[in-house]
Design an enzyme around this catalytic site. Structure first.
Site: not given
Ligand SMILES: *[C@@H]1O[C@H](CO)[C@@H](O)[C@H](O)[C@H]1NC(C)=O
Ligand SMILES: *[C@@H]1O[C@H](CO)[C@@H](O)[C@H](O)[C@H]1NC(C)=O
Ligand SMILES: *[C@@H]1O[C@H](CO)[C@@H](O)[C@H](O)[C@H]1NC(C)=O
Ligand SMILES: *[C@@H]1O[C@H](CO)[C@@H](O)[C@H](O)[C@H]1NC(C)=O
Ligand SMILES: *[C@@H]1O[C@H](CO)[C@@H](O)[C@H](O)[C@H]1NC(C)=O
Ligand SMILES: *[C@@H]1O[C@H](CO)[C@@H](O)[C@H](O)[C@H]1NC(C)=O
Ligand SMILES: *[C@@H]1O[C@H](CO)[C@@H](O)[C@H](O)[C@H]1NC(C)=O
Ligand SMILES: *[C@@H]1O[C@H](CO)[C@@H](O)[C@H](O)[C@H]1NC(C)=O
Ligand SMILES: *[C@@H]1O[C@H](CO)[C@@H](O)[C@H](O)[C@H]1NC(C)=O
Ligand SMILES: *[C@@H]1O[C@H](CO)[C@@H](O)[C@H](O)[C@H]1NC(C)=O
Length: 826
Positions: A515-519, A521, A536, A633
């Protein structure tokens, strides 16, 4: 002759029953009369009235007493609480033995009073007194001395002036209050209140036989845990009777047990406004809940979390204590040894509510000094105090075993002397609340010891300042290089080789991408030893040096909590900044919640557990004294679930890594996820723990409703989930928010409470939102909550691309929720 009289009386009685007087002129009923449904008996001064009534929404008939002059029908006593009459044809009368009975239309007794006398009763009369007491007495008893029966001996839920709570030791009568089951059912509920006879009597409230609140022992002036009241309180303890009462005062006042909020409330009648005004209620706060903080725990109501150990004590289980489970309580940092030199003394603690007196002993005769000796001589004694605080103080009370249910009670607190290892060197005069109790011989020794102890104190201070200095360095406030060295010999965090990571993630291949977090992938990786990890890869523009980054990671790795994902290590390679976490096979909360088949697996207990877990994890981040991390986040895709669906917060500390030390600042870079961001953060870039609370509120509402805050529009009004929830709340139909797939399988009160807390968390103004400690207390307790104000962002209309959010919104990947829709409110 006798037979004739009996027949005559019978005829008279029947006549009266056949032709009941339309209204009884007096405040009394004799044996020849009866009170039918529809008629009432009024006290002489017309303050109280007795008759049959039906609670608002219930057609059953009950015999009760209420205020006559008060338009809001306020029932203060009910006779047949558990045996209602179904029709209007019953009556109250005194039978031939002088017993009060309610008879139904076919003359079967529905209820009868418990008369105490065995002897022959002559001409009994029933009278409603001005105090609201219904008494049965013999007519010749003009002094009102020997009631055959009185309603004040059998209270319902109301404690009126002049009533007694407590015991008649001769007859064994125990007067207790019990709440109505609910507002239209007078039968006894779960909440009861009475006087417990122990070495010192105390007032105790029970919830379903579990002790819920105790007043503390009577200290001559008041109960030790209670604040001083305006009302003339009296506590009487003789060989015949032990009871608590209060005097009539100029206002109309009553104390009731209220089952709906589990509290004891005092209401005063305000004639100008024609309303009952709540004057006080007990428990007043969480600290009043019985033994909230466990043994030797001190409850401070203005602190959050409220529990701490008394000075000289430490939590029995640090883990539980940190997780806000205080039930295990505290133990002494250093054990006292019975009558051993320097290991056995007493320390004075001021301003405390006296501990539970179940295991205690009292004497009225002993002085405080004798009391101390008495306690010291018995190796199971753990504390002593004055029994009566009036004047200089007198009497003696000593406790055995662990001290339970302590709290600070600034107004009404007392001095308590707790047994501890007290050595003369420990007697610095620094502490304010807790002083040493020094007596006779000990004081002489102290004089000799002062110079020695002075040196010791200086040394201790030096050592502490050195430790503190080092600790500050650990926080990275001192020059980087020195800080680095300290870390590396203190803490081992694996630094992964970049090639290892590349191999584990198959060169960051897209099929490994989680997935893709705020900071940046997140990838799934498998290390050579077979361990699964989450990797991450942080976005490049962190602007942080390798050393700073490493320090931050080490700090985050030290945060260990069962609701936080564990940081396993990091990797630094050129510009690359990579974090390695433990892998959660169940992925994230959003993959369950917003998936039509998976969501069924989340029943209500699991959802509640998830809410609670997130709250705990967040509290740990916010309040851990070392770091005070603001997540920035928080969203459902950052909540990972372990095998048992326990929530774990991930991505914490990443925000911190991006901005270094300037937390609580105003940032140009809004690095969060739209839909979870608090208004002040999204618009002005101001973030604080309260912006995390906002995000938590959104998650909470999403968990309850199973719907996303953004992306789902409610066609009628262009509201997002938040606006929808608020609208339902205003319309008083909050239950419509609940996820339909839960069916009926949930606890209504719990769900309502969650929605309520959710709305409190998302209020527009940060200062209105509770902090996480309060949230946890709210989730745990049944106290009433404040009304929420209007939330922030209820309409989908914002565009927020002010700062440097390029790294987040460059992709349109399915998990990236940054996409902002512009939508006019219709
Ligand atoms: C009691 O009140 C509720 C709502 O306040 C109402 O739905 C219900 O019909 C009432 N019951 C009776 C017996 O009047
Ligand atoms: C009983 O009496 C009350 C008050 O007088 C009245 O409101 C109610 O309708 C009566 N009920 C019946 C079944 O007669
Ligand atoms: C009288 O009171 C006692 C003690 O409360 C109770 O056990 C007993 O059942 C009562 N008797 C009647 C007739 O109410
Ligand atoms: C009290 O006990 C009853 C029966 O044991 C139970 O139904 C009820 O839920 C309990 N109430 C509370 C508040 O625990
Ligand atoms: C109330 O207190 C006052 C003064 O303490 C006393 O004179 C009076 O008799 C008391 N009244 C009752 C009903 O106990
Ligand atoms: C119980 O307390 C609630 C909240 O304070 C109040 O609204 C309600 O009227 C109270 N119930 C009674 C019977 O006084
Ligand atoms: C009556 O109610 C009004 C409005 O709630 C309030 O302003 C006023 O102070 C009240 N009066 C009294 C005597 O409490
Ligand atoms: C307390 O003192 C009184 C008189 O001084 C004495 O009669 C009584 O026995 C003493 N009580 C105890 C428990 O020592
Ligand atoms: C200490 O007090 C406890 C409780 O009152 C008592 O059982 C025990 O006998 C006492 N021990 C001594 C040595 O007096
Ligand atoms: C301890 O402090 C109190 C108040 O600060 C002071 O009055 C007292 O004299 C001090 N005692 C000693 C032994 O220094």
């Amino acid at each position: 002759m006798a037979k004739f009289i009996r027949t005559f009386l019978f005829v008279v009685t029947e006549l009266l029953i056949v032709f009941p007087p339309s209204s009884l002129p007096t405040d009394t009923i004799t044996q020849f009369e009866s009170l039918r449904d529809g008629n009432t008996l009024v006290s002489e001064d017309e303050s109280f009235e007795m008759g049959f009534f039906s609670p608002s929404n219930n057609s059953n008939r009950y015999l009760g007493i209420w205020y006559k002059g008060i338009p809001v029908k306020t029932v203060v006593w009910v006779a047949n609480r558990e045996n209602p009459v179904k029709d209007n044809s019953s009556k109250l009368s005194i039978n031939s033995e002088g017993r009060l009975m309610i008879l139904s239309h076919n003359k079967t007794p529905v209820w009868s009073a418990n008369s105490t006398t065995q002897r022959q009763v002559v001409r009994p009369i029933l009278q409603l007194l001005n105090s609201g007491n219904l008494v049965l007495r013999e007519e010749k008893d003009k002094d009102f001395k020997n009631y055959l029966w009185q309603s004040f001996d059998y209270p319902s839920d109301t404690f009126l002036p002049g009533m007694k709570i407590g015991w008649n030791l001769k007859s064994g009568l125990n007067r207790q209050l019990s709440a109505w089951k609910n507002w239209d059912d007078p039968s006894p509920g779960d909440l009861t209140w009475g006087l417990v006879l122990g070495s010192t009597p105390e007032l105790v409230m029970w919830k379903n036989t579990t002790e819920y609140y105790r007043s503390g022992p009577w200290n001559g002036e008041r109960f030790s845990g209670k604040t001083t009241a305006l009302f003339q309180l009296e506590f009487v303890s003789t060989s015949d009777e032990v009871f608590y009462t209060y005097n009539l005062s100029s206002v109309i006042t009553r104390v009731i047990l209220n089952e709906s909020v589990y509290s004891r409330q005092r209401y005063n009648w305000i004639p100008e406004n024609q309303t009952w005004r709540l004057y006080s209620s007990v428990p007043r706060d969480n600290c009043d809940n019985y033994n909230l903080c466990g043994a030797y725990g001190n409850c401070l109501v203005n602190e959050s979390p409220p529990c701490e150990c008394l000075t000289g004590f430490k939590p029995k289980l640090f883990r539980n204590w940190d997780a806000l489970d205080w039930t295990q309580g505290c133990v002494q940092s250093e054990e006292w040894r019975c009558q051993a030199k320097n290991k056995d003394g007493f320390q004075k603690f001021s301003g405390l509510k006296m501990p539970d007196t179940t295991k205690s002993w009292v004497s009225r005769n002993l002085t405080l000094d004798d009391c101390r000796v008495k306690c010291w001589e018995n190796c199971s004694c753990t504390a002593y105090a004055n029994l009566d605080i009036r004047g200089e103080g007198s009497g003696c009370q000593i406790w055995f075993g662990d001290l339970m249910d302590l709290r600070v009670a600034s107004v009404s607190g007392q001095d308590l002397y707790i047994r501890m290892p007290v050595s003369p060197t420990g007697s610095s005069n620094k502490t304010t609340a807790n002083e040493e109790s020094l007596k006779g011989g000990q004081r002489k020794k102290l004089l000799v010891a002062i110079p020695v102890s002075f040196l010791l104190v200086i040394m201790i201070v030096l050592i502490f300042s050195y430790c503190y200095w080092r600790k500050r360095k650990l926080k990275g406030n001192i020059s980087q290089e020195e800080g680095d060295k300290v870390h590396e010999d203190k803490f081992e965090l694996p630094f992964f080789d970049f090639t290892t990571i590349v191999r584990a993630t198959n060169n960051f291949s897209s099929d490994k991408r989680l997935g893709q977090g705020g900071f940046g992938p997140v990838y799934m990786g498998i290390l050579i030893n077979g361990q699964e990890v989450a990797v991450k890869r942080l976005a490049h523009k962190s602007g942080q040096g390798a050393r700073e980054f490493k320090n931050e990671v080490i700090l985050c790795a030290k945060l260990q909590h069962r609701n936080l994902v564990k940081v396993l290590g990091c990797c630094i390679h050129g510009e690359e900044r990579i974090l390695i976490y433990e892998y959660m096979s169940n992925k994230s909360l959003d993959s369950f919640l917003f998936d039509s088949s998976q969501r069924e697996l989340l029943d209500w207990p699991k959802r509640f557990n998830i809410i609670f877990g997130i709250a705990r994890g967040l509290l740990y981040l916010h309040q851990d004294s070392r770091l005070r991390i603001i997540h920035r986040d928080l969203k459902t895709s950052n909540i990972l679930l372990d095998n048992e669906l326990n929530p774990k917060i991930s991505d914490f500390g990443v925000a911190r890594m991006f901005t270094g030390n300037q937390i609580e600042a105003n940032t140009k870079m809004v690095a969060g996820t739209y839909g979870y961001m608090a208004p002040e953060y999204a618009i002005e870039g101001i973030f604080s723990i309260k912006s995390d609370v906002f995000s938590f509120g959104i998650i909470l509402l999403e968990v309850v409703s199973g719907r996303k805050n953004t992306g789902v529009f409610y066609p009628n009004h262009g509201f997002n989930l938040l606006g929808h929830a608020w609208r339902l709340w205003k319309e008083e139909t909050p239950m419509k928010l609940v996820d339909a797939c839960l069916g009926d399988a949930f606890t209504m009160s719990e769900v309502l409470r969650c929605i309520h807390i959710g709305l409190l968390c998302v209020q527009l103004h940060p200062e209105d939102r509770p902090n996480m400690a309060s949230v946890i207390l709210m989730l745990n307790s049944e106290n009433t909550l404040p009304q929420p104000k209007e939330p922030g962002f209820i309409i989908e209309r914002m565009s927020i691309n002010e700062g440097n959010t390029s790294s987040e919104n460059k992709t349109n990947s399915s998990t990236n929720e940054i996409t902002v829709t512009l939508l006019e409110a219709r």
